[in-house]
Design an enzyme around this catalytic site. Structure first.
Site, PDB file in Angstrom:
ATOM      1  N   HIS A 137       2.983  -3.286   6.965  1.00  0.00           N
ATOM      2  CA  HIS A 137       1.933  -2.328   6.629  1.00  0.00           C
ATOM      3  C   HIS A 137       1.921  -1.165   7.613  1.00  0.00           C
ATOM      4  O   HIS A 137       2.623  -1.175   8.619  1.00  0.00           O
ATOM      5  CB  HIS A 137       0.554  -3.015   6.696  1.00  0.00           C
ATOM      6  CG  HIS A 137       0.254  -3.889   5.521  1.00  0.00           C
ATOM      7  ND1 HIS A 137      -0.603  -3.512   4.523  1.00  0.00           N
ATOM      8  CD2 HIS A 137       0.721  -5.120   5.181  1.00  0.00           C
ATOM      9  CE1 HIS A 137      -0.670  -4.485   3.625  1.00  0.00           C
ATOM     10  NE2 HIS A 137       0.122  -5.470   4.004  1.00  0.00           N
ATOM     11  N   GLU A 146       1.447  -4.332  11.375  1.00  0.00           N
ATOM     12  CA  GLU A 146       0.837  -3.010  11.242  1.00  0.00           C
ATOM     13  C   GLU A 146       1.557  -2.026  12.151  1.00  0.00           C
ATOM     14  O   GLU A 146       1.682  -2.268  13.354  1.00  0.00           O
ATOM     15  CB  GLU A 146      -0.645  -3.069  11.654  1.00  0.00           C
ATOM     16  CG  GLU A 146      -1.501  -3.994  10.806  1.00  0.00           C
ATOM     17  CD  GLU A 146      -1.977  -3.348   9.512  1.00  0.00           C
ATOM     18  OE1 GLU A 146      -1.560  -2.206   9.229  1.00  0.00           O
ATOM     19  OE2 GLU A 146      -2.761  -4.000   8.796  1.00  0.00           O
ATOM     20  N   GLU A 192       1.440   3.803   2.851  1.00  0.00           N
ATOM     21  CA  GLU A 192       1.939   3.355   4.148  1.00  0.00           C
ATOM     22  C   GLU A 192       3.454   3.457   4.204  1.00  0.00           C
ATOM     23  O   GLU A 192       4.180   2.466   4.278  1.00  0.00           O
ATOM     24  CB  GLU A 192       1.437   1.931   4.426  1.00  0.00           C
ATOM     25  CG  GLU A 192      -0.067   1.911   4.617  1.00  0.00           C
ATOM     26  CD  GLU A 192      -0.706   0.528   4.504  1.00  0.00           C
ATOM     27  OE1 GLU A 192      -1.946   0.470   4.438  1.00  0.00           O
ATOM     28  OE2 GLU A 192       0.023  -0.482   4.476  1.00  0.00           O
ATOM     29  N   HIS A 230       0.858  -1.185   0.000  1.00  0.00           N
ATOM     30  CA  HIS A 230       0.000   0.000   0.000  1.00  0.00           C
ATOM     31  C   HIS A 230       0.894   1.235   0.000  1.00  0.00           C
ATOM     32  O   HIS A 230       1.569   1.515   0.986  1.00  0.00           O
ATOM     33  CB  HIS A 230      -0.920  -0.028   1.226  1.00  0.00           C
ATOM     34  CG  HIS A 230      -1.906  -1.145   1.162  1.00  0.00           C
ATOM     35  ND1 HIS A 230      -2.288  -1.871   2.268  1.00  0.00           N
ATOM     36  CD2 HIS A 230      -2.584  -1.655   0.112  1.00  0.00           C
ATOM     37  CE1 HIS A 230      -3.169  -2.786   1.892  1.00  0.00           C
ATOM     38  NE2 HIS A 230      -3.367  -2.673   0.586  1.00  0.00           N
TER      39      HIS A 230
END
Ligand SMILES: [Zn+2]
Length: 1127
Positions: A906, A989, A812, A809
């Site tokens: 991420h 994350e 990010e 992504h």
């Protein structure tokens, strides 16, 4: 449970006494009451309720009502809920119907009955339906009609109607019977009389407006104008502020009638916005009126006319010809789809509440789908091509015999040619060099070869126009002026070679300030980077590099009422249009707006550099700008990431920036997060820092909507104020610390140069090209064997594989900083790194979405797809990086080298801390209440998160989750787990904001902490290396607990937003604050106590005379104990 049967206080004896008292009025023939069949199972309360339903004489009914009322008033609401569970509402409704049906109803009974019904009904969610069933709705409305002149009785009816209207069908029933008209007539202009009845009427009116049909009715009858005039009248005349509750209730009505588009339009066209704005100004000046401000502001926010974004199209300003798809098909993807997710694991946002309710439905319970399925999605022959990516298995390490002088050129560490590796198939070469990339961007029927030949740049990268406009003194060039006149003259002409001269001189002067970074290497990497707009300007921070600031940066305190002030300014735009400049300052699609203007009155913007994505800037006021972000390439949404340059500022003046086309429903910007800023002047003065900055930060739903399509689609504004320190500066603002594709390429080169090739086997290869022909690097890191001896080579070739990926992504960027920390650590001389290299072979693909990163997209690739939803069946042409990463994983699996750990890095925008998502069959089934007995599972998937929880300060074990969701079935984590058979398959994350636990609690993350997280992740791998005999550092093992305990934590539902509801609602569509039960109770009680002058009293006061009777207090005692015991 408190049971009378077991207490000293015998139930039977008391019951008999009760029955004796009330029997005459209770058990009539043919009407079996609840209590008669089994006294032992009935409670005192039930006896009372039954007595009430079947009541005959006035006195006993009044006594029962009085007892119930006092009983229920004394405790908490739980008593009332208990009564409801015992059929309290039905009993009261029956009593109401029985009493009111008489030709001449007895108000001595009716009044307390209605009062009690209001109190109980308020707590009964099904009261509307029950009232309909009992036939009490129209009956109460008729009672109201008969008592319009009796304030006390009318109030009692109004409260009950208000309570009944909690159900949609009941509210519609009231509407159909002209209830709204009847009630509206009870709302007078300003008066000092019967205020509680007026308030009851307004509240009932608002309550009945809970349905679409009723709102339409009221709007079509033109009541909005009346309500506005009423509000104005009360506002102006209530100078002593004794009727604030009534004004509040009128605002509530206005809120309700503006739920419909027609209502909002009527409100606006009738001057509602101006009226409420003006009254709010008064309220803001008087503390006593503060409770009126918030509902007024939210009302205005809701009624601001929908305004389309000032763009020509919702589609991204950048489009890219997709192989095999005609260009016109691009529009297929332009509609607002519902795929507005965030990071890998976040819920799609649009319907969060429904999503959440159905969350368990999303869990995968099909055990066949939870079982590993290690058969490839492609023929075995297709896997052979990947053997080239395991050079460590074939390399002969001859250089180990050659001594140290040849190290630098040894094949084990050099692979400068990676860019040449993969494009040999391209038939056209660079013959298109020199042609205008924009002219050939969208030929008809674009073929695949065309996109593969996407532009190859030959221009020299320069600094931005604004940078060139900085006075030489500021840049530091004036020191060189005397020796270098020729260059100075050339500079004024502004051609590219001169820009290069500026850069070279800067580097010459400042090289000592940037030991952390190699700008020339960056520029060289950037010159090979292929972008859609053909960027030829470097973002200065990426070029110059940066260092983390010295200290930690705490989260920003939220200023009270910041949203209120912002909304008021938004409202002023509509009311005082003449004060608004509304001048387009920058438009990425209009080259005439990209050159520095001479105006000193406005800022300059620029974003045509790697990762930049500002689309348009509109000056709204002298120091305020609306900014519009570019949507992801070939698509019309996913705006969140931002990165742009700003210059021509005045120092020490707060500038307000409003990013008006954000899409997410909430943001960490409401919870202490700040954007990041980089000042070129500061950098040139030796402080090359990205710093968290900005005040008055707020994120809220605004009045903008897309250019085409749904008017109801909404955007959110991120607003913040920046006070620049210097004049003659060029600053950069970003959502998060940028990390460009060119930065990665330069960084890999630096790493490659940094390692000792006798010790570290570092190999950078190109996994494949992206859609736009940027190479996707694959890095191999392991230890060189100690010698070429059989034993050492055998050990090397039997090492365990770890596969890490990141930045699928593009928005990010935090993931890239964590990845940088991992790469740097693995290449370092640290003994732990050494032992990890000796244990494992690391295969790292640091950037799965190079094109997205380069072109400043937030979520997608150039085909407007979320690449982290393509893993099930990746398309080799459209998602090459995913296709080949998966192919490579299959290859490892096919040669018996299935990775021990897979982790995809991420960033998470709605949560704090760093955490992992993993996959567990058992936990998924358990969460779905499926029997897990007999399901065997290796709990090893918890080892790494548990270790990280101990050693990584930003990590939070409690935020981790191991559930397998259907909606995530095509993500890297789930596919690698299920199809490749990797037990420890994770999504890592990292927050954009900061931490709410551990030593970083209350602090925002900087690149230092992100790098540290990447390092700690490597450390945590020691915990799984226990399984194999290795030589890792004893010291570290001692403080990392390596136990493999089975599940000892309960899984946390971390799919909920971890933030408390915002003080100021982000959404204006939320219902206006509900009436509080306590307020209703106190109003009702006052109705009992007060006796208005103009009211016929009918001797009602006598009802109070028996309130202290001994029977009542005994009953009270009895019932209250029952109730409490049964709660
Ligand atoms: Zn993500």
């Amino acid at each position: 449970m408190f049971g009378y049967g077991r207490s000293n206080f015998t139930w039977n004896g008391t019951l008999k006494e009760l029955q004796g008292t009330y029997h005459s009025s209770v058990c009539k023939e043919g009407r079996r009451s609840r209590m008669t069949d089994s006294s032992n199972s009935s409670s005192g309360l039930e006896v009372l309720l039954s007595a009430l339903e079947n009541a005959g004489d006035v006195e006993s009914t009044l006594k029962i009502l009085s007892v119930l009322d006092e009983l229920l008033s004394a405790g908490t609401d739980r008593r009332i809920y208990y009564m409801i569970s015992k059929g309290g509402s039905e009993a009261l409704l029956t009593a109401l119907v029985n009493t009111a049906r008489c030709f001449n109803p007895n108000y001595t009974i009716l009044l307390p009955l209605l009062h009690l019904l209001a109190k109980v009904g308020y707590r009964d969610r099904r009261i509307g339906m029950k009232a309909e069933d009992a036939g009490a709705v129209v009956l109460t409305l008729n009672l109201l009609k008969q008592n319009l002149k009796n304030a006390k009785r009318a109030a009692a009816c109004l409260w009950v109607i208000q309570v009944f209207a909690s159900s949609v069908s009941t509210a519609n029933l009231i509407g159909e019977h002209c209830g709204l008209d009847v009630i509206y007539r009870l709302i007078p202009h300003y008066t000092t009389k019967n205020l509680h009845t007026i308030k009851a009427a307004i509240n009932a009116f608002a309550a009945v407006l809970c349905t679409k049909a009723n709102v339409c009715l009221v709007v079509s009858k033109g009541y909005i104008s009346g309500l506005l005039r009423l509000y104005e009248d009360w506002h102006c005349k209530d100078t002593h502020h004794v009727a604030i509750a009534i004004r509040h209730a009128l605002l509530r009505c206005l809120h309700k009638v503006t739920y419909s588009t027609a209502g909002r339009e009527a409100f606006f066209s009738l001057g509602g916005l101006r009226l409420i704005y003006q009254t709010t100004q008064t309220c803001l000046m008087n503390k006593a009126l503060s409770s009126l401000v918030e509902p007024s502001v939210q009302l205005m926010r809701k009624c601001l006319p929908k305004t389309r974004l000032p763009l020509t199209s919702d589609l991204s300003a950048y489009s890219f010809p997709i192989p095999g798809r005609p260009h016109s098909d691009l529009h297929v993807n332009m509609a607002f789809s519902d795929s507005c997710g965030d990071s890998d694991e976040e819920e799609p946002e649009k319907n969060q509440e429904t999503e959440h309710n159905n969350y368990d439905d999303d869990l995968e319970t099909d055990q066949s789908k939870l079982r590993h399925r290690p058969e490839p999605d492609r023929p075995k022959e297709a896997l052979a091509q990947y053997n080239v990516f395991c050079p460590e298995l074939y390399h002969d390490f001859q250089e180990l015999d050659l001594g140290s002088e040849t190290e630098r050129s040894s094949p084990a560490s050099s692979s400068d040619d990676e860019d040449e590796l993969c494009y040999s198939s391209s038939p056209h070469g660079s013959q298109r060099n020199g042609s205008d990339p924009f002219q050939r961007k969208y030929p008809k029927g674009v073929a695949q070869s065309d996109s593969r030949n996407f532009h190859i740049r030959s221009t020299v990268l320069g600094t931005s126009p604004s940078f060139r406009a900085i006075p030489k003194e500021t840049r530091g060039d004036h020191f060189l002026q005397q020796n270098d006149h020729g260059h100075n003259d050339e500079e004024e002409t502004g051609d590219e070679s001169c820009h290069q001269t500026i850069i070279d001189r800067l580097l010459e002067r400042n090289a000592s300030c940037i030991p952390h970074h190699d700008p020339k290497l960056y520029r060289s990497a950037a010159s090979k980077t292929k972008s859609i707009p053909d960027f030829n300007i470097l973002g200065f921070p990426d070029f110059w590099g940066h260092l983390p600031p010295k200290g930690h940066e705490p989260m920003a305190p939220r200023k009270p009422n910041v949203q209120r002030q912002k909304v008021l300014k938004d409202v002023e735009r509509f009311l005082n249009k003449d004060d608004i400049i509304n001048k387009v300052i920058f438009d990425v699609e209009d080259s005439s707006l990209q050159c520095p203007s001479d105006s000193t009155e406005s800022l300059r913007f620029f974003s045509k550099f790697e990762c930049g994505n500002l689309r348009k800037a509109v000056q709204v006021r002298r120091y305020e700008y609306d900014l519009i972000l570019n949507a992801d390439v070939n698509c019309s949404q996913h705006t969140q990431w931002f990165y742009f340059e700003v210059s021509n500022m005045e120092p020490n003046v707060p500038y307000c920036f409003n990013i008006i086309n954000c899409e997410k429903t909430n943001s960490q910007f409401n919870y202490g997060m700040q954007p990041v800023l980089y000042s070129v002047r500061e950098a040139l003065e030796g402080r090359p820092h990205w710093v968290r900055t900005g005040t008055e930060i707020c994120y809220y739903r605004n009045h903008f909507c897309p250019v085409r399509g749904r008017m109801m689609a909404t955007f959110y504004t991120l607003t913040f104020s920046i006070t620049f320190k210097h004049s003659d500066d060029v600053c950069y603002l970003a959502y998060h610390y940028p990390y460009s594709y060119s930065a990665l390429k330069a960084h890999l080169k630096v790493l490659q140069k940094s390692v000792d090739p006798a010790k570290v086997f570092f190999r950078q290869q190109t996994l494949c090209g992206s859609l736009a022909e940027n190479s996707c690097p694959l890095v191999t890191i392991t230890a060189c064997p100690a010698s070429r001896g059989w034993k050492d080579l055998h050990q090397l070739r039997n090492r365990i594989y770890i596969v890490l990926t990141g930045r699928v992504h593009p928005g990010e960027s935090n993931a890239s900083w964590v990845m940088k920390g991992t790469l740097e650590f693995l290449c370092s001389n640290d003994p732990v790194a050494q032992s990890l290299r000796e244990t494992f072979v690391f295969k790292i693909i640091p950037m799965l979405n190079p094109d997205g990163v380069i072109n400043g997209t937030h979520r997608c690739n150039l085909n407007s797809e979320d690449l982290n939803r393509q893993w099930s069946k990746p398309d080799p042409v459209l998602s090459p990086t995913i296709y080949h990463t998966k192919g490579f994983l299959y290859y490892l699996n096919s040669i018996g080298r299935t990775p021990l750990v897979y982790c995809d890095y991420h960033g998470h925008s709605r949560k704090k801390n760093v955490f992992l998502y993993g996959c567990s069959v058992k936990e998924t089934l358990w969460q779905s209440a499926v029997d897990t007995v007999g399901v065997k599972e290796d709990p090893g998937y918890r080892t790494i998160p548990k270790t990280l929880d101990r050693i990584a300060p930003a990590f939070s074990f409690n935020s981790c989750n191991y559930l397998v969701e259907k909606s995530r079935s095509a993500t890297a984590r789930v596919v690698v787990w299920r199809e490749i058979g990797v037990l420890r398959s994770y999504t890592m994350e990292s927050t954009y904001n900061g931490c709410d636990q551990g030593i970083y609690k209350g602090l925002q993350m900087g690149t230092r902490e992100l790098l540290e997280t990447g390092l700690k992740f490597c450390h945590s791998l020691l915990s799984v290396s226990k399984d194999v005999k290795t030589l890792y550092s004893r010291r570290l093992i001692n403080h990392i607990d390596l136990d493999h305990n089975t599940l000892d934590h309960t899984s946390n539902d971390c799919f909920e937003d971890d933030e408390p509801p915002c003080v100021e609602e982000i959404e204006y569509s939320k219902d206006c604050p509900a009436l509080k039960g306590a307020d209703l109770d106190s109003d009702v009680n006052n109705n009992m106590a007060c006796c208005d002058e103009d009211e016929e009293c009918e001797g009602e006061q006598q009802r109070n005379s028996f309130s202290q009777s001994s029977m009542k207090s005994r009953l009270y005692h009895l019932i209250s104990q029952t109730s409490i015991g049964t709660e």
